[in-house]
Write a protein that holds these residues in place. Structure first.
Motif, PDB file in Angstrom:
ATOM      1  N   LYS A  27      48.723  49.200  20.397  1.00  0.00           N
ATOM      2  CA  LYS A  27      48.175  50.554  20.502  1.00  0.00           C
ATOM      3  C   LYS A  27      46.652  50.512  20.649  1.00  0.00           C
ATOM      4  O   LYS A  27      46.079  51.209  21.483  1.00  0.00           O
ATOM      5  CB  LYS A  27      48.562  51.363  19.264  1.00  0.00           C
ATOM      6  N   ALA A  28      46.003  49.666  19.851  1.00  0.00           N
ATOM      7  CA  ALA A  28      44.541  49.538  19.934  1.00  0.00           C
ATOM      8  C   ALA A  28      44.120  49.009  21.297  1.00  0.00           C
ATOM      9  O   ALA A  28      43.131  49.470  21.878  1.00  0.00           O
ATOM     10  CB  ALA A  28      44.029  48.621  18.827  1.00  0.00           C
ATOM     11  N   ALA A  29      44.871  48.064  21.840  1.00  0.00           N
ATOM     12  CA  ALA A  29      44.547  47.505  23.156  1.00  0.00           C
ATOM     13  C   ALA A  29      44.689  48.566  24.243  1.00  0.00           C
ATOM     14  O   ALA A  29      43.847  48.666  25.144  1.00  0.00           O
ATOM     15  CB  ALA A  29      45.443  46.312  23.467  1.00  0.00           C
ATOM     16  N   ILE A  30      45.726  49.379  24.157  1.00  0.00           N
ATOM     17  CA  ILE A  30      45.927  50.430  25.153  1.00  0.00           C
ATOM     18  C   ILE A  30      44.823  51.480  25.066  1.00  0.00           C
ATOM     19  O   ILE A  30      44.296  51.931  26.086  1.00  0.00           O
ATOM     20  CB  ILE A  30      47.320  51.065  24.996  1.00  0.00           C
ATOM     21  N   LEU A  31      44.460  51.864  23.853  1.00  0.00           N
ATOM     22  CA  LEU A  31      43.370  52.826  23.696  1.00  0.00           C
ATOM     23  C   LEU A  31      42.052  52.263  24.222  1.00  0.00           C
ATOM     24  O   LEU A  31      41.262  52.981  24.835  1.00  0.00           O
ATOM     25  CB  LEU A  31      43.228  53.233  22.230  1.00  0.00           C
ATOM     26  N   ASP A  32      41.828  50.969  24.008  1.00  0.00           N
ATOM     27  CA  ASP A  32      40.616  50.317  24.501  1.00  0.00           C
ATOM     28  C   ASP A  32      40.594  50.305  26.030  1.00  0.00           C
ATOM     29  O   ASP A  32      39.558  50.541  26.641  1.00  0.00           O
ATOM     30  CB  ASP A  32      40.519  48.899  23.946  1.00  0.00           C
ATOM     31  N   GLN A  48      33.716  49.297  46.369  1.00  0.00           N
ATOM     32  CA  GLN A  48      34.067  47.935  45.964  1.00  0.00           C
ATOM     33  C   GLN A  48      34.121  47.831  44.448  1.00  0.00           C
ATOM     34  O   GLN A  48      35.020  47.199  43.899  1.00  0.00           O
ATOM     35  CB  GLN A  48      33.069  46.936  46.533  1.00  0.00           C
ATOM     36  N   GLU A  49      33.188  48.441  43.755  1.00  0.00           N
ATOM     37  CA  GLU A  49      33.206  48.437  42.288  1.00  0.00           C
ATOM     38  C   GLU A  49      34.452  49.146  41.777  1.00  0.00           C
ATOM     39  O   GLU A  49      35.052  48.732  40.785  1.00  0.00           O
ATOM     40  CB  GLU A  49      31.956  49.122  41.739  1.00  0.00           C
ATOM     41  N   HIS A  50      34.838  50.223  42.453  1.00  0.00           N
ATOM     42  CA  HIS A  50      36.026  50.970  42.064  1.00  0.00           C
ATOM     43  C   HIS A  50      37.275  50.099  42.186  1.00  0.00           C
ATOM     44  O   HIS A  50      38.129  50.094  41.304  1.00  0.00           O
ATOM     45  CB  HIS A  50      36.153  52.228  42.933  1.00  0.00           C
ATOM     46  N   THR A  51      37.379  49.338  43.267  1.00  0.00           N
ATOM     47  CA  THR A  51      38.524  48.454  43.484  1.00  0.00           C
ATOM     48  C   THR A  51      38.574  47.360  42.425  1.00  0.00           C
ATOM     49  O   THR A  51      39.643  47.055  41.888  1.00  0.00           O
ATOM     50  CB  THR A  51      38.452  47.818  44.887  1.00  0.00           C
ATOM     51  N   ILE A  52      37.443  46.773  42.103  1.00  0.00           N
ATOM     52  CA  ILE A  52      37.385  45.727  41.077  1.00  0.00           C
ATOM     53  C   ILE A  52      37.782  46.293  39.719  1.00  0.00           C
ATOM     54  O   ILE A  52      38.549  45.679  38.972  1.00  0.00           O
ATOM     55  CB  ILE A  52      35.976  45.096  41.028  1.00  0.00           C
ATOM     56  N   ALA A  53      37.309  47.479  39.403  1.00  0.00           N
ATOM     57  CA  ALA A  53      37.655  48.109  38.128  1.00  0.00           C
ATOM     58  C   ALA A  53      39.146  48.402  38.043  1.00  0.00           C
ATOM     59  O   ALA A  53      39.759  48.223  36.989  1.00  0.00           O
ATOM     60  CB  ALA A  53      36.859  49.393  37.942  1.00  0.00           C
ATOM     61  N   ASN A  54      39.744  48.827  39.157  1.00  0.00           N
ATOM     62  CA  ASN A  54      41.185  49.081  39.163  1.00  0.00           C
ATOM     63  C   ASN A  54      41.976  47.796  38.977  1.00  0.00           C
ATOM     64  O   ASN A  54      43.003  47.791  38.297  1.00  0.00           O
ATOM     65  CB  ASN A  54      41.609  49.779  40.461  1.00  0.00           C
ATOM     66  N   ARG A  55      41.501  46.685  39.560  1.00  0.00           N
ATOM     67  CA  ARG A  55      42.168  45.400  39.355  1.00  0.00           C
ATOM     68  C   ARG A  55      42.075  44.968  37.897  1.00  0.00           C
ATOM     69  O   ARG A  55      43.038  44.467  37.326  1.00  0.00           O
ATOM     70  CB  ARG A  55      41.563  44.329  40.265  1.00  0.00           C
ATOM     71  N   ASP A  56      40.902  45.160  37.310  1.00  0.00           N
ATOM     72  CA  ASP A  56      40.734  44.820  35.896  1.00  0.00           C
ATOM     73  C   ASP A  56      41.631  45.680  35.022  1.00  0.00           C
ATOM     74  O   ASP A  56      42.243  45.194  34.073  1.00  0.00           O
ATOM     75  CB  ASP A  56      39.276  44.995  35.467  1.00  0.00           C
ATOM     76  N   LEU A  57      41.721  46.953  35.341  1.00  0.00           N
ATOM     77  CA  LEU A  57      42.586  47.865  34.595  1.00  0.00           C
ATOM     78  C   LEU A  57      44.030  47.416  34.701  1.00  0.00           C
ATOM     79  O   LEU A  57      44.746  47.353  33.696  1.00  0.00           O
ATOM     80  CB  LEU A  57      42.439  49.298  35.123  1.00  0.00           C
ATOM     81  N   GLN A  58      44.465  47.078  35.901  1.00  0.00           N
ATOM     82  CA  GLN A  58      45.845  46.639  36.096  1.00  0.00           C
ATOM     83  C   GLN A  58      46.120  45.343  35.343  1.00  0.00           C
ATOM     84  O   GLN A  58      47.180  45.185  34.744  1.00  0.00           O
ATOM     85  CB  GLN A  58      46.145  46.455  37.587  1.00  0.00           C
ATOM     86  N   ALA A  59      45.173  44.430  35.325  1.00  0.00           N
ATOM     87  CA  ALA A  59      45.347  43.177  34.588  1.00  0.00           C
ATOM     88  C   ALA A  59      45.476  43.444  33.088  1.00  0.00           C
ATOM     89  O   ALA A  59      46.319  42.842  32.412  1.00  0.00           O
ATOM     90  CB  ALA A  59      44.175  42.238  34.858  1.00  0.00           C
ATOM     91  N   ASN A  60      44.673  44.363  32.579  1.00  0.00           N
ATOM     92  CA  ASN A  60      44.751  44.702  31.151  1.00  0.00           C
ATOM     93  C   ASN A  60      46.077  45.381  30.815  1.00  0.00           C
ATOM     94  O   ASN A  60      46.674  45.102  29.774  1.00  0.00           O
ATOM     95  CB  ASN A  60      43.583  45.600  30.754  1.00  0.00           C
ATOM     96  N   VAL A  61      46.525  46.259  31.671  1.00  0.00           N
ATOM     97  CA  VAL A  61      47.810  46.929  31.445  1.00  0.00           C
ATOM     98  C   VAL A  61      48.944  45.905  31.490  1.00  0.00           C
ATOM     99  O   VAL A  61      49.854  45.933  30.649  1.00  0.00           O
ATOM    100  CB  VAL A  61      48.030  48.052  32.480  1.00  0.00           C
TER     101      VAL A  61
END
Length: 73
Positions: A27-32, A48-61
């Motif tokens: 739960k803490a990881a998801i909130l983070d 490009q920054e937006h695409t990188i951020a989305n990749r990072d988000l997907q990796a975290n999920v």
């Protein structure tokens, strides 16, 4: 018989405590992840920054999903 009952109850209590702790960590990881995504959305101006951020988000999920699968095994 009493010893077996007490041992079984202690084992169940310990396993439930471990499972609850793992779910709290998840739960803490998801909130983070959500907080990081909101922060990066505000800071982004370049596509490009937006695409990188989305990749990072997907990796975290994906990491959270794998953690959840390990908990429920």
């Amino acid at each position: 018989m009493i010893g077996v009952t007490v041992s079984y109850l202690s084992l169940c209590t310990a396993l439930i405590a471990v499972a609850c702790t793992q779910f709290d960590k998840l739960k803490a990881a998801i909130l983070d992840i959500g907080q990081q995504h909101i922060t990066t959305q505000r800071e982004q101006e370049d596509e490009q920054e937006h695409t990188i951020a989305n990749r990072d988000l997907q990796a975290n999920v994906n990491a959270c999903i794998q953690h959840h699968q390990k908990i429920t095994e």
